[in-house]
Motif scaffolding. Structure first.
Motif, PDB file in Angstrom:
ATOM      1  N   LEU A 246      28.735  -3.124   9.637  1.00  0.00           N
ATOM      2  CA  LEU A 246      28.187  -3.005   8.288  1.00  0.00           C
ATOM      3  C   LEU A 246      26.704  -3.300   8.348  1.00  0.00           C
ATOM      4  CD1 LEU A 246      28.215  -2.815   5.182  1.00  0.00           C
ATOM      5  CD2 LEU A 246      28.942  -5.217   5.127  1.00  0.00           C
ATOM      6  N   MET A 247      25.888  -2.304   8.015  1.00  0.00           N
ATOM      7  CA  MET A 247      24.446  -2.495   7.985  1.00  0.00           C
ATOM      8  C   MET A 247      24.019  -2.764   6.544  1.00  0.00           C
ATOM      9  SD  MET A 247      21.743  -2.586   9.904  1.00  0.00           S
ATOM     10  CE  MET A 247      21.893  -1.523  11.349  1.00  0.00           C
ATOM     11  N   ILE A 248      23.405  -3.903   6.331  1.00  0.00           N
ATOM     12  CA  ILE A 248      22.971  -4.307   4.998  1.00  0.00           C
ATOM     13  C   ILE A 248      21.460  -4.093   4.881  1.00  0.00           C
ATOM     14  CG2 ILE A 248      22.771  -6.213   3.366  1.00  0.00           C
ATOM     15  CD1 ILE A 248      25.185  -7.489   4.698  1.00  0.00           C
ATOM     16  N   ARG A 249      21.046  -3.453   3.810  1.00  0.00           N
ATOM     17  CA  ARG A 249      19.617  -3.274   3.551  1.00  0.00           C
ATOM     18  C   ARG A 249      19.021  -4.625   3.180  1.00  0.00           C
ATOM     19  NH1 ARG A 249      15.539   0.054   4.985  1.00  0.00           N
ATOM     20  NH2 ARG A 249      13.819  -0.111   3.501  1.00  0.00           N
TER      21      ARG A 249
ATOM     22  N   ASN B  85      26.893   2.041   6.070  1.00  0.00           N
ATOM     23  CA  ASN B  85      25.496   1.793   5.703  1.00  0.00           C
ATOM     24  C   ASN B  85      25.438   1.308   4.257  1.00  0.00           C
ATOM     25  OD1 ASN B  85      22.727   1.698   5.925  1.00  0.00           O
ATOM     26  ND2 ASN B  85      22.440   3.853   5.421  1.00  0.00           N
ATOM     27  N   GLY B  86      25.861   0.044   4.066  1.00  0.00           N
ATOM     28  CA  GLY B  86      25.872  -0.539   2.731  1.00  0.00           C
ATOM     29  C   GLY B  86      27.284  -0.765   2.229  1.00  0.00           C
ATOM     30  N   LEU B  87      27.407  -1.624   1.221  1.00  0.00           N
ATOM     31  CA  LEU B  87      28.718  -2.001   0.693  1.00  0.00           C
ATOM     32  C   LEU B  87      29.470  -0.823   0.093  1.00  0.00           C
ATOM     33  CD1 LEU B  87      28.202  -5.466  -1.032  1.00  0.00           C
ATOM     34  CD2 LEU B  87      29.143  -4.962   1.221  1.00  0.00           C
ATOM     35  N   ASP B  88      28.745   0.158  -0.456  1.00  0.00           N
ATOM     36  CA  ASP B  88      29.428   1.262  -1.114  1.00  0.00           C
ATOM     37  C   ASP B  88      30.192   2.140  -0.128  1.00  0.00           C
ATOM     38  OD1 ASP B  88      27.002   2.041  -0.003  1.00  0.00           O
ATOM     39  OD2 ASP B  88      26.690   3.669  -1.436  1.00  0.00           O
TER      40      ASP B  88
ATOM     41  N   ASP C 123      18.921  -4.258   8.157  1.00  0.00           N
ATOM     42  CA  ASP C 123      17.817  -3.324   8.379  1.00  0.00           C
ATOM     43  C   ASP C 123      17.001  -3.268   7.086  1.00  0.00           C
ATOM     44  OD1 ASP C 123      16.229  -1.346   9.661  1.00  0.00           O
ATOM     45  OD2 ASP C 123      17.302   0.199   8.515  1.00  0.00           O
ATOM     46  N   PRO C 124      15.705  -3.554   7.147  1.00  0.00           N
ATOM     47  CA  PRO C 124      14.954  -3.951   8.344  1.00  0.00           C
ATOM     48  C   PRO C 124      15.253  -5.380   8.759  1.00  0.00           C
ATOM     49  CG  PRO C 124      13.560  -4.072   6.408  1.00  0.00           C
ATOM     50  CD  PRO C 124      14.866  -3.484   5.935  1.00  0.00           C
ATOM     51  N   HIS C 125      14.703  -5.754   9.910  1.00  0.00           N
ATOM     52  CA  HIS C 125      14.814  -7.136  10.374  1.00  0.00           C
ATOM     53  C   HIS C 125      14.203  -8.054   9.309  1.00  0.00           C
ATOM     54  CE1 HIS C 125      14.093 -10.743  12.767  1.00  0.00           C
ATOM     55  NE2 HIS C 125      14.821 -10.238  13.752  1.00  0.00           N
ATOM     56  N   PRO C 126      14.842  -9.195   8.990  1.00  0.00           N
ATOM     57  CA  PRO C 126      14.304 -10.093   7.952  1.00  0.00           C
ATOM     58  C   PRO C 126      12.841 -10.459   8.150  1.00  0.00           C
ATOM     59  CG  PRO C 126      16.521 -10.767   8.535  1.00  0.00           C
ATOM     60  CD  PRO C 126      16.162  -9.647   9.479  1.00  0.00           C
TER      61      PRO C 126
END
Length: 330
Positions: free
Chosen positions: A90-93, A5-8, A55-58
């Motif tokens: 990988l989920m990107i905010r 959930n994010g790059l970190d 997330d969320p959808h653009p």
């Protein structure tokens, strides 16, 4: 499947990867074809298969008042991606800052630096980067610059290209059978079972009512045959009502599932309240109508249950074990 959930959360020592990118709303057959080719490319390059999503959808950020209803929530998206056999997600905010990155900046930051990409697998209609200016050709050029190859996936579908739009149109019309064909599985709504008006129990048809914060696009009002998977992994045949209970002048739309074949002994032990359940829609039995009286309603409900049994092919139903839930590590 690993979930980042994010790059970190991406491991610093991550080896080479094969990457695809998309919203994956619904994870329909077209998406599944991309993911299948991603896994194949990963095996060929001895790399990990990683799906990148948002997330969320653009559209929820750029056009909140025109954003289409999401077919699946994040929980269901992760579950469905895990069933495809890929190694990680990988989920990107998604934010306006992310949207401001040029195609080259986005690829460098996320694909090259974070994911150690060796091959990118995308459809020929891919768009990415500021103002969606990045295209398939752009990705090929960036691959030449940064040392990764690009595999293009052709549109999937026969009479019509499989798409999230097609699924939404089918669900909005109550055509869950067509939605199932595009998805490659039954459409599902997830949510917590909450207390309702208890009218079903009074009529002899106690139902499991989903709360208003359930995940997944709710089909058009009507009565459906489907399945309910409870919080213990037991999968039950069900007659499902979607609507506002017009016979009782209801206002709020509710998803109610009457479990067929619920235990005849120790019925009090069959308590779904507070459980997170999955409701799958197989076929629509009829539209939603208001009845003149309780006897007519009960008669119709008995017919609905009989038709649901016939549709589901279960005359003497008992619960079935649900398919194993794929492991998601995050």
């Amino acid at each position: 499947m690993h979930y980042w959930n994010g790059l970190d959360e991406v491991p610093a020592d991550l080896g080479p990867t094969a990457v695809t990118i998309g919203n994956f709303d619904g994870v329909h057959l077209g998406h599944q074809e991309v993911l299948t080719q991603l896994a194949a490319a990963a095996a060929e390059h001895e790399a990990s298969a990683v799906a990148v999503s948002f997330d969320p959808h653009p559209a929820q950020v750029h056009r909140p008042h025109q954003c289409p209803e999401m077919i699946t929530g994040v929980q269901e998206k992760i579950y469905r991606l895990a069933t495809t056999g890929i190694d990680a997600m990988l989920m990107i905010r998604y934010s306006l800052d992310l949207a401001a990155l040029t195609p080259a900046e986005f690829v460098k930051q996320y694909f090259v630096d974070a994911l150690n990409v060796r091959v990118v697998v995308v459809g020929h209609d891919v768009r990415f980067g500021r103002g969606n200016t990045g295209s398939f050709e752009t990705m090929v050029e960036l691959g030449e610059q940064y040392g990764f190859t690009v595999v293009g996936v052709e549109d999937f579908g026969r009479d019509r290209r499989c798409s999230s739009t097609w699924v939404r149109e089918a669900l909005a019309a109550g055509d869950v059978a067509s939605a199932r064909e595009v998805l490659g599985r039954p459409h599902a709504v997830l949510g917590e079972v909450v207390h309702g008006a208890a009218r079903g129990r009074e009529l002899g048809f106690p139902t499991a009512n989903l709360g208003q914060d359930s995940e997944g696009m709710i089909p058009a009002d009507g009565v459906y045959a489907g399945w309910l998977t409870d919080g213990h992994g037991r999968r039950w045949p069900a007659a499902i009502s979607v609507g506002s209970n017009p016979t009782f002048d209801g206002v709020q739309r509710v998803v109610e599932s009457f479990v067929i074949g619920r235990p005849k002994e120790k019925v009090e032990d069959f308590d779904l309240y507070g459980q997170q359940v999955r409701v799958e829609f197989i076929d629509r039995l009829r539209g939603m109508v208001a009845f003149e009286g309780i006897p007519q309603l009960i008669s119709q409900m008995e017919e609905d249950v009989a038709r649901a049994k016939l549709t589901l092919g279960t005359d003497d139903p008992e619960h079935l074990d649900a398919r194993p839930v794929p492991a998601v590590e995050g």
